[in-house]
Design an enzyme around this catalytic site. Structure first.
Site, PDB file in Angstrom:
ATOM      1  N   LYS A  62      -3.653  -5.480  15.726  1.00 24.43           N
ATOM      2  CA  LYS A  62      -3.329  -4.377  15.019  1.00 24.43           C
ATOM      3  C   LYS A  62      -4.421  -3.820  14.312  1.00 24.43           C
ATOM      4  CE  LYS A  62       0.946  -2.819  14.001  1.00 24.43           C
ATOM      5  NZ  LYS A  62       0.846  -1.826  15.080  1.00 24.43           N
TER       6      LYS A  62
ATOM      7  N   LYS B 254       0.889  -1.299   0.015  1.00 28.12           N
ATOM      8  CA  LYS B 254       0.063   0.109   0.248  1.00 28.12           C
ATOM      9  C   LYS B 254       0.852   1.508   0.005  1.00 28.12           C
ATOM     10  CE  LYS B 254      -1.804  -1.067   4.204  1.00 28.12           C
ATOM     11  NZ  LYS B 254      -0.791  -1.994   4.689  1.00 28.12           N
TER      12      LYS B 254
ATOM     13  N   ASP C  25      -7.681 -13.353   9.958  1.00 25.75           N
ATOM     14  CA  ASP C  25      -6.388 -12.559  10.549  1.00 25.75           C
ATOM     15  C   ASP C  25      -6.959 -11.134  11.349  1.00 25.75           C
ATOM     16  OD1 ASP C  25      -3.861 -12.205  10.423  1.00 25.75           O
ATOM     17  OD2 ASP C  25      -3.853 -10.717   8.686  1.00 25.75           O
TER      18      ASP C  25
END
Length: 430
Positions: A308, A152, A304
């Protein structure tokens, strides 16, 4: 190591909130006297009026760094060691997650907006040649400074929808997330749209194509486009920062799932996150929202969903939950690991979650069983009303169309499973 080169100023908007320094290989952060009088702690673990442990500071800063191959490219490009926390934050400090900026003390505050247009041809050219070019460094500047392993870059999108890089008083407003596996962009787009339809607050997303390359355009919820010359920022912390954990502890099994270490569970966990919600402005509302997030991840097989992948706004008025992000149906990608990042009840296998595991989860996270049942029933109802035909309009190939059909089939079967399990939860006395 006591010169000005080893001192950085930490800003939140126009306000200098602290000084970050490296002394005898130890990091130190000192809030400014003005901020101590009128400001707030940047994290519950970076106290405003007490000594900040060096460990806490390292963990807070390291959670601002990217992960995966992109991070390795940055380290190589700027000749930095992975352990050089001070050097990395110095390199990335102009555009890190949230509202903070970090710059050398001698460097003046930016007074002008700088915008470098980025053409679709430039992006397509790099995507066409991944072996010889990277997407991370442009004009000797790092353009990747958000956590996560997916490829990204940070970009600024002006009102005329021109994409580019913002410097000076401008900064990134969006993320461009590139496709590493076929169908991944479409999968995440649909997952985010489905979550929004089910009532979850999520980041705004769209799909852009650069030649043959589908790309997810994600609007940053920690930024607001104020004008052509000003971007407003909002401070946040992710789940690992909230729990005072290093980024490597984003998975509950922080040492991995090999036989000899899989019993070690010192990383981020759902009970720890639900306990943290008691520090939020409205704990009951945040608990319900986090519960919806957990149940949605279980429904779309998002293995997942780690520590975070959840964040909290931090400000003068307290701590609140941010919109959700990085929602993907992992089950449709056999090449990805299928162990859950954080267990539910005592189970890491998402296909092994039944009424008993849901009840254990409720007990461990101190949630009323009836609340879990009601929110799960509500979720199933919304998923059943989702218009999958609308999503098919975003499929540009037969492979993408088939991927969406498999997605719908998988989630529909999952909802039927939940209806059965809610019935068992009603019958149990636990």
């Amino acid at each position: 190591m006591t010169g000005s080169e080893y001192q950085l100023s930490v800003y939140l908007g126009p306000h200098q909130v602290a000084t970050l320094s490296l002394v005898e290989e130890q990091l130190h952060m000192q809030y400014s006297s003005a901020w101590m009088g009128d400001g707030f702690a940047l994290s519950p673990h970076l106290p405003l009026k007490a000594n900040i442990p060096n460990t806490n500071l390292h963990r807070f800063l390291r959670n601002l760094f990217p992960e995966g191959p992109g991070f390795e490219i940055l380290l190589y490009s700027f000749h930095l060691s992975r352990s050089n926390t001070f050097g990395i934050i110095r390199a990335l400090g102009h555009d890190i997650p949230g509202a903070l900026t970090v710059r050398p003390e001698a460097e003046p505050a930016p007074k002008e907006a700088q915008f470098q247009p980025l053409s679709e041809a430039d992006i397509e050219a790099r995507l066409n040649q991944p072996e010889t070019s990277n997407l991370i460094v442009w004009d000797d500047k790092p353009r990747l400074s958000v956590a996560g392993v997916q490829d990204k870059i940070n970009v600024c999108v002006l009102n005329n929808q021109q994409i580019g890089f913002g410097d000076g008083t401008l900064c990134s407003t969006h993320l461009l997330k590139f496709e590493k596996q076929p169908n991944l962009v479409l999968n995440e787009f649909v997952s985010m749209k489905l979550a929004a339809f089910c009532g979850l607050q999520v980041a705004e997303v769209d799909i852009k194509h650069f030649g043959a390359h589908p790309t997810l355009l994600v609007k940053r919820f920690d930024r607001r486009f104020a004008s052509e010359t000003q971007i407003e920022r909002r401070h946040l912390i992710d789940g690992c920062q909230a729990l005072n954990l290093p980024p490597e502890y984003k998975y509950e099994r922080n040492l991995g799932n090999n036989r000899d270490v899989k019993h070690i569970e010192d990383g981020a966990s759902l009970p720890k996150l639900f306990e943290f919600t008691n520090q939020c402005v409205n704990p009951a509302l945040v608990k319900q929202s986090v519960l919806d997030w957990v149940l949605f991840n279980l429904t779309i097989f998002n293995y997942d969903a780690h520590g975070k992948n959840i964040s909290f706004f931090v400000g003068a008025n307290g701590i609140t939950l941010t919109p959700f992000y990085d929602l993907v149906n992992i089950e449709l990608f056999p090449e990805f690991a299928d162990d859950m990042a954080m267990k539910v009840g005592d189970e890491y296998d998402m296909k092994g979650i039944y009424a008993f595991q849901l009840i254990n989860f409720a007990n461990e996270c101190k949630l009323p069983k009836k609340l879990v049942m009601n929110r799960l029933t509500r979720l199933v109802k919304h998923v059943s009303q989702f218009n999958w035909s609308d999503m098919q309009s975003y499929a540009k190939t037969n492979a993408e169309s088939e991927h969406l059909k498999q997605y719908q089939k998988l989630v529909t079967a999952r909802c039927n499973h939940w209806i059965e399990q809610v019935g068992y939860m009603v019958d149990t006395s636990l």
